[in-house]
Design a protein around this motif. Structure first.
Motif, PDB file in Angstrom:
ATOM      1  N   ASN A  98      18.697   3.504  12.061  1.00 26.33           N
ATOM      2  CA  ASN A  98      19.331   2.115  12.252  1.00 26.33           C
ATOM      3  C   ASN A  98      20.368   2.084  11.113  1.00 26.33           C
ATOM      4  OD1 ASN A  98      17.648   1.242  14.347  1.00 26.33           O
ATOM      5  ND2 ASN A  98      16.109   0.101  13.059  1.00 26.33           N
ATOM      6  N   GLU A  99      21.604   1.096  11.495  1.00 24.22           N
ATOM      7  CA  GLU A  99      22.712   0.994  10.651  1.00 24.22           C
ATOM      8  C   GLU A  99      22.186   0.231   9.487  1.00 24.22           C
ATOM      9  OE1 GLU A  99      27.270  -0.583  11.011  1.00 24.22           O
ATOM     10  OE2 GLU A  99      26.396   0.334  12.435  1.00 24.22           O
ATOM     11  N   GLN A 100      21.417  -0.835   9.817  1.00 21.39           N
ATOM     12  CA  GLN A 100      20.840  -1.721   8.723  1.00 21.39           C
ATOM     13  C   GLN A 100      19.213  -1.508   8.647  1.00 21.39           C
ATOM     14  OE1 GLN A 100      21.855  -5.719   9.101  1.00 21.39           O
ATOM     15  NE2 GLN A 100      20.789  -6.427   7.132  1.00 21.39           N
ATOM     16  N   ILE A 101      18.848  -0.896   7.638  1.00 18.01           N
ATOM     17  CA  ILE A 101      17.560  -0.593   7.525  1.00 18.01           C
ATOM     18  C   ILE A 101      16.707  -1.775   6.861  1.00 18.01           C
ATOM     19  CG2 ILE A 101      15.704   1.321   6.394  1.00 18.01           C
ATOM     20  CD1 ILE A 101      18.101   3.161   6.248  1.00 18.01           C
ATOM     21  N   ASP A 102      15.504  -1.995   7.532  1.00 16.43           N
ATOM     22  CA  ASP A 102      14.590  -3.120   7.166  1.00 16.43           C
ATOM     23  C   ASP A 102      14.223  -2.929   5.336  1.00 16.43           C
ATOM     24  OD1 ASP A 102      14.929  -4.204   9.342  1.00 16.43           O
ATOM     25  OD2 ASP A 102      12.829  -3.386  10.293  1.00 16.43           O
ATOM     26  N   PHE A 103      13.862  -3.930   4.811  1.00 19.54           N
ATOM     27  CA  PHE A 103      13.460  -3.987   3.471  1.00 19.54           C
ATOM     28  C   PHE A 103      12.182  -3.120   3.395  1.00 19.54           C
ATOM     29  CE2 PHE A 103      10.624  -6.082   0.172  1.00 19.54           C
ATOM     30  CZ  PHE A 103      11.571  -5.736  -0.859  1.00 19.54           C
ATOM     31  N   PHE A 104      11.239  -3.165   4.411  1.00 19.11           N
ATOM     32  CA  PHE A 104       9.955  -2.527   4.197  1.00 19.11           C
ATOM     33  C   PHE A 104      10.230  -0.835   4.133  1.00 19.11           C
ATOM     34  CE2 PHE A 104       6.590  -0.314   6.335  1.00 19.11           C
ATOM     35  CZ  PHE A 104       5.459  -0.672   5.382  1.00 19.11           C
ATOM     36  N   PRO A 144       9.707   3.983  -0.338  1.00 20.32           N
ATOM     37  CA  PRO A 144      10.092   5.159  -1.158  1.00 20.32           C
ATOM     38  C   PRO A 144       8.775   4.843  -2.643  1.00 20.32           C
ATOM     39  CG  PRO A 144      11.946   4.061  -0.630  1.00 20.32           C
ATOM     40  CD  PRO A 144      10.702   3.421   0.266  1.00 20.32           C
ATOM     41  N   ILE A 145       8.218   3.872  -2.590  1.00 19.87           N
ATOM     42  CA  ILE A 145       7.354   3.800  -3.735  1.00 19.87           C
ATOM     43  C   ILE A 145       6.125   4.677  -3.613  1.00 19.87           C
ATOM     44  CG2 ILE A 145       5.177   2.344  -4.505  1.00 19.87           C
ATOM     45  CD1 ILE A 145       7.080  -0.037  -3.909  1.00 19.87           C
ATOM     46  N   ILE A 146       5.749   5.164  -2.367  1.00 20.71           N
ATOM     47  CA  ILE A 146       4.668   6.361  -2.471  1.00 20.71           C
ATOM     48  C   ILE A 146       5.291   7.346  -3.119  1.00 20.71           C
ATOM     49  CG2 ILE A 146       3.390   7.697  -0.468  1.00 20.71           C
ATOM     50  CD1 ILE A 146       4.035   5.123   1.370  1.00 20.71           C
ATOM     51  N   PHE A 147       6.335   8.072  -2.859  1.00 19.96           N
ATOM     52  CA  PHE A 147       6.737   9.263  -3.287  1.00 19.96           C
ATOM     53  C   PHE A 147       7.155   9.065  -4.938  1.00 19.96           C
ATOM     54  CE2 PHE A 147      10.247  12.029  -4.803  1.00 19.96           C
ATOM     55  CZ  PHE A 147       9.694  13.197  -4.760  1.00 19.96           C
ATOM     56  N   ILE A 148       7.565   8.033  -5.266  1.00 20.35           N
ATOM     57  CA  ILE A 148       8.091   7.753  -6.408  1.00 20.35           C
ATOM     58  C   ILE A 148       6.765   7.622  -7.351  1.00 20.35           C
ATOM     59  CG2 ILE A 148       9.199   6.451  -8.341  1.00 20.35           C
ATOM     60  CD1 ILE A 148      11.504   5.754  -6.074  1.00 20.35           C
ATOM     61  N   VAL A 149       5.790   7.033  -7.045  1.00 18.77           N
ATOM     62  CA  VAL A 149       4.626   7.010  -7.859  1.00 18.77           C
ATOM     63  C   VAL A 149       3.883   8.366  -7.913  1.00 18.77           C
ATOM     64  CG1 VAL A 149       1.976   6.373  -7.739  1.00 18.77           C
ATOM     65  CG2 VAL A 149       3.816   4.685  -7.172  1.00 18.77           C
ATOM     66  N   THR A 150       4.114   9.113  -7.056  1.00 17.35           N
ATOM     67  CA  THR A 150       3.181  10.536  -6.891  1.00 17.35           C
ATOM     68  C   THR A 150       4.345  11.342  -7.926  1.00 17.35           C
ATOM     69  OG1 THR A 150       2.785  10.545  -4.557  1.00 17.35           O
ATOM     70  CG2 THR A 150       2.791  12.557  -5.487  1.00 17.35           C
ATOM     71  N   PHE A 151       5.619  11.142  -7.933  1.00 20.28           N
ATOM     72  CA  PHE A 151       6.121  12.055  -8.933  1.00 20.28           C
ATOM     73  C   PHE A 151       6.186  11.620 -10.405  1.00 20.28           C
ATOM     74  CE2 PHE A 151      10.251  12.712 -11.266  1.00 20.28           C
ATOM     75  CZ  PHE A 151      10.669  13.881 -10.854  1.00 20.28           C
ATOM     76  N   PHE A 152       5.965  10.288 -10.623  1.00 13.38           N
ATOM     77  CA  PHE A 152       5.818  10.045 -12.105  1.00 13.38           C
ATOM     78  C   PHE A 152       4.150  10.551 -12.281  1.00 13.38           C
ATOM     79  CE2 PHE A 152       9.108   7.259 -11.651  1.00 13.38           C
ATOM     80  CZ  PHE A 152       9.703   7.031 -13.058  1.00 13.38           C
ATOM     81  N   ASP A 153       3.339  10.469 -11.494  1.00 13.51           N
ATOM     82  CA  ASP A 153       1.926  11.154 -11.692  1.00 13.51           C
ATOM     83  C   ASP A 153       2.096  12.495 -12.022  1.00 13.51           C
ATOM     84  OD1 ASP A 153       0.941   8.546 -11.712  1.00 13.51           O
ATOM     85  OD2 ASP A 153      -0.265   8.831  -9.824  1.00 13.51           O
ATOM     86  N   VAL A 188       0.488  -4.198  -0.702  1.00 11.90           N
ATOM     87  CA  VAL A 188       0.002  -5.440  -1.800  1.00 11.90           C
ATOM     88  C   VAL A 188       1.565  -6.104  -1.798  1.00 11.90           C
ATOM     89  CG1 VAL A 188      -0.311  -6.257  -4.104  1.00 11.90           C
ATOM     90  CG2 VAL A 188      -1.797  -4.363  -2.816  1.00 11.90           C
ATOM     91  N   ILE A 189       2.611  -5.451  -2.076  1.00 10.36           N
ATOM     92  CA  ILE A 189       3.801  -6.154  -2.319  1.00 10.36           C
ATOM     93  C   ILE A 189       4.441  -6.583  -0.925  1.00 10.36           C
ATOM     94  CG2 ILE A 189       6.217  -5.763  -2.820  1.00 10.36           C
ATOM     95  CD1 ILE A 189       5.402  -3.296  -4.522  1.00 10.36           C
ATOM     96  N   THR A 190       4.042  -5.846   0.241  1.00 14.07           N
ATOM     97  CA  THR A 190       4.507  -6.678   1.425  1.00 14.07           C
ATOM     98  C   THR A 190       3.778  -7.874   1.498  1.00 14.07           C
ATOM     99  OG1 THR A 190       5.046  -4.318   2.443  1.00 14.07           O
ATOM    100  CG2 THR A 190       4.694  -6.129   3.777  1.00 14.07           C
ATOM    101  N   ALA A 191       2.519  -7.641   1.617  1.00 13.41           N
ATOM    102  CA  ALA A 191       1.778  -9.044   1.678  1.00 13.41           C
ATOM    103  C   ALA A 191       2.145 -10.269   0.745  1.00 13.41           C
ATOM    104  CB  ALA A 191       0.291  -8.659   1.560  1.00 13.41           C
ATOM    105  N   MET A 192       2.461  -9.781  -0.316  1.00 11.13           N
ATOM    106  CA  MET A 192       2.698 -10.893  -1.311  1.00 11.13           C
ATOM    107  C   MET A 192       4.426 -11.646  -1.040  1.00 11.13           C
ATOM    108  SD  MET A 192       1.593  -9.348  -5.147  1.00 11.13           S
ATOM    109  CE  MET A 192       2.309 -10.679  -6.217  1.00 11.13           C
ATOM    110  N   VAL A 193       4.992 -10.693  -0.610  1.00  9.06           N
ATOM    111  CA  VAL A 193       6.663 -11.031  -0.368  1.00  9.06           C
ATOM    112  C   VAL A 193       6.583 -11.995   1.014  1.00  9.06           C
ATOM    113  CG1 VAL A 193       8.948 -10.498   0.690  1.00  9.06           C
ATOM    114  CG2 VAL A 193       7.686  -9.114  -1.415  1.00  9.06           C
ATOM    115  N   ILE A 194       5.844 -11.386   2.086  1.00 11.58           N
ATOM    116  CA  ILE A 194       5.527 -12.296   3.065  1.00 11.58           C
ATOM    117  C   ILE A 194       4.886 -13.658   2.753  1.00 11.58           C
ATOM    118  CG2 ILE A 194       4.371 -12.478   5.365  1.00 11.58           C
ATOM    119  CD1 ILE A 194       4.802  -9.267   5.946  1.00 11.58           C
ATOM    120  N   GLY A 195       3.877 -13.509   2.112  1.00 14.11           N
ATOM    121  CA  GLY A 195       2.954 -14.869   2.035  1.00 14.11           C
ATOM    122  C   GLY A 195       3.733 -15.786   1.033  1.00 14.11           C
TER     123      GLY A 195
END
Length: 397
Positions: free
Chosen positions: A84-90, A96-105, A251-258
């Motif tokens: 999509n031209e405009q990608i959702d925040f999610f 990207p957090i999934i890969f970045i956590v792995t990279f730092f680990d 967790v972050i998704t739930a917190m932002v929505i909530g």
């Protein structure tokens, strides 16, 4: 005039924190002075020199590359969403957090990140004269996040006296996690994010030294080094990191929505009693004195005060999403101080996370030191964010 207000603001924040200190005589003013000088020099270097700007651009390029790598994996699983031209925040900020956590680990697994943390922590300890473990922890949580950094030093925390444990709780309010930086960069300018990170590290030490000054003997002043036997094999490590990453996303998704929904609900209730009254307007009034001390005026001061309140009551993601929509209409100084202030985990929910972490890695009695000192932790989080923003504000007009 406004520059002078910005300078006065630094002394006002330090003065207010000093008034909150229960042990004023033990405050190490030399360490505070040295840390402030180091902050000013570092900020000047990063914002006002060609080399400093180049360094920030290289770091930003590195994290952009990390996010691009993450997007390759996301596109494989969600090609239509990423097309999509405009990608959702999610998808643009959280996945990207999934890969970045792995990279730092992975960097931690091979000792690269551990070596960097150890050396920089040692340097800060020498500069400030503050204990090695606290200096080490301030750097560690800058990359790993507060709960992860607490878990890494859990063995040493278990033998510390309660009063010293409180220092780590206070400092934990001012962290971010390296894995979350990519999400920040999708919303706000990279320059101020990367300046805020080391400033928060130094200010966490500075404020902790004022709110909970303690004396540490040479025998206590050591840093725990994990035994190699504690490490899992490489593939177990990265697989676990990916699972940790997706849990963070959820967790972050739930917190932002909530929190966005809760804010809307509160605003609806307030509107029944007073037409047009919102929680944002209430916060803008409460925090406006500090916004003016950031060298802001008029509408900009009230808007940044509103962002301060949103961050404290919800989290920095909700505030950054709001700032992202307004950023083109704001002055450079306003953008600089707002982004710097928002770049940390200082809010009410973070207190709960820290208490939960203490409760899980220590016995219940020791974790009560956090429950009894929530006010100190909140003061610390706000003071660190304000100091960092005020220091940055001195250099951007």
């Amino acid at each position: 005039m406004y520059f002078l207000l910005n300078v006065i603001g630094i002394f006002v924040v330090i003065g207010l924190v000093y008034l909150c200190s229960p042990e004023k005589r033990d405050v190490k003013w030399k360490a505070i002075f040295l840390l402030l000088i180091a902050e000013l020099l570092m900020t000047w270097f990063m914002l006002s020199t060609t080399i400093g700007t180049w360094v920030i651009n290289q770091i930003a390029s590195f994290f952009t590359w990390l996010v691009d790598c993450a997007n390759q994996g996301i596109s494989f699983v969600f090609p239509s969403a990423m097309g999509n031209e405009q990608i959702d925040f999610f998808f643009s900020a959280l996945m990207p957090i999934i890969f970045i956590v792995t990279f730092f680990d992975i960097l931690t697994y091979f000792g690269i990140l551990t070596w960097l943390i150890d050396k920089v922590g040692w340097l800060i300890s020498k500069l400030s004269g503050l204990p090695k473990l606290e200096s080490f922890f301030s750097i560690q949580m800058m990359f790993l996040g507060n709960t992860e950094a607490l878990a890494v030093i859990r063995h040493q925390l278990s033998v510390l006296r309660e009063q010293r444990l409180l220092t780590f709780g206070i400092m934990s309010m001012s962290s971010i996690s390296g894995s979350i930086i990519g999400a920040y960069l999708s919303m706000v300018p990279a320059t101020y994010v990367f300046v805020a990170i080391p400033l928060n590290c130094l200010n966490a030490l500075l404020i902790a030294n004022m709110l909970n000054p303690i004396k540490v003997s040479k025998e206590e002043d050591i840093v725990y080094v994990p035994d190699k036997a504690e490490r899992k094999d490489f593939f177990s490590t990265i697989s676990n990191s990916m699972l940790v990453g997706i849990r963070m996303v959820i967790v972050i998704t739930a917190m932002v929505i909530g929190y966005v929904a809760l804010t809307a609900a509160v605003n609806g209730i307030l509107g029944v009693f007073v037409h047009g009254l919102t929680i944002q307007k209430i916060f803008s009034i409460i925090f406006s004195p500090f916004a003016y001390l950031l060298g802001l005026t008029g509408d900009d001061a009230m808007y940044v005060a509103q962002l301060m309140g949103i961050k404290l009551a919800t989290n920095e993601f909700v505030a950054m999403l709001d700032l992202k929509d307004q950023i083109r209409s704001l002055a450079p100084h306003t953008i600089a101080v707002a982004v710097t202030f928002l770049t940390s985990f200082a809010n009410f929910s973070t207190v709960g996370m820290i208490y939960g972490t203490f409760n899980s890695i220590l016995d219940e009695q020791k974790s009560h030191i956090i429950g009894r000192n929530v006010w100190r932790m909140l003061v610390s989080g706000m003071a660190v964010s304000l100091l960092s923003a005020m220091v940055v504000g001195l250099f951007i007009w």
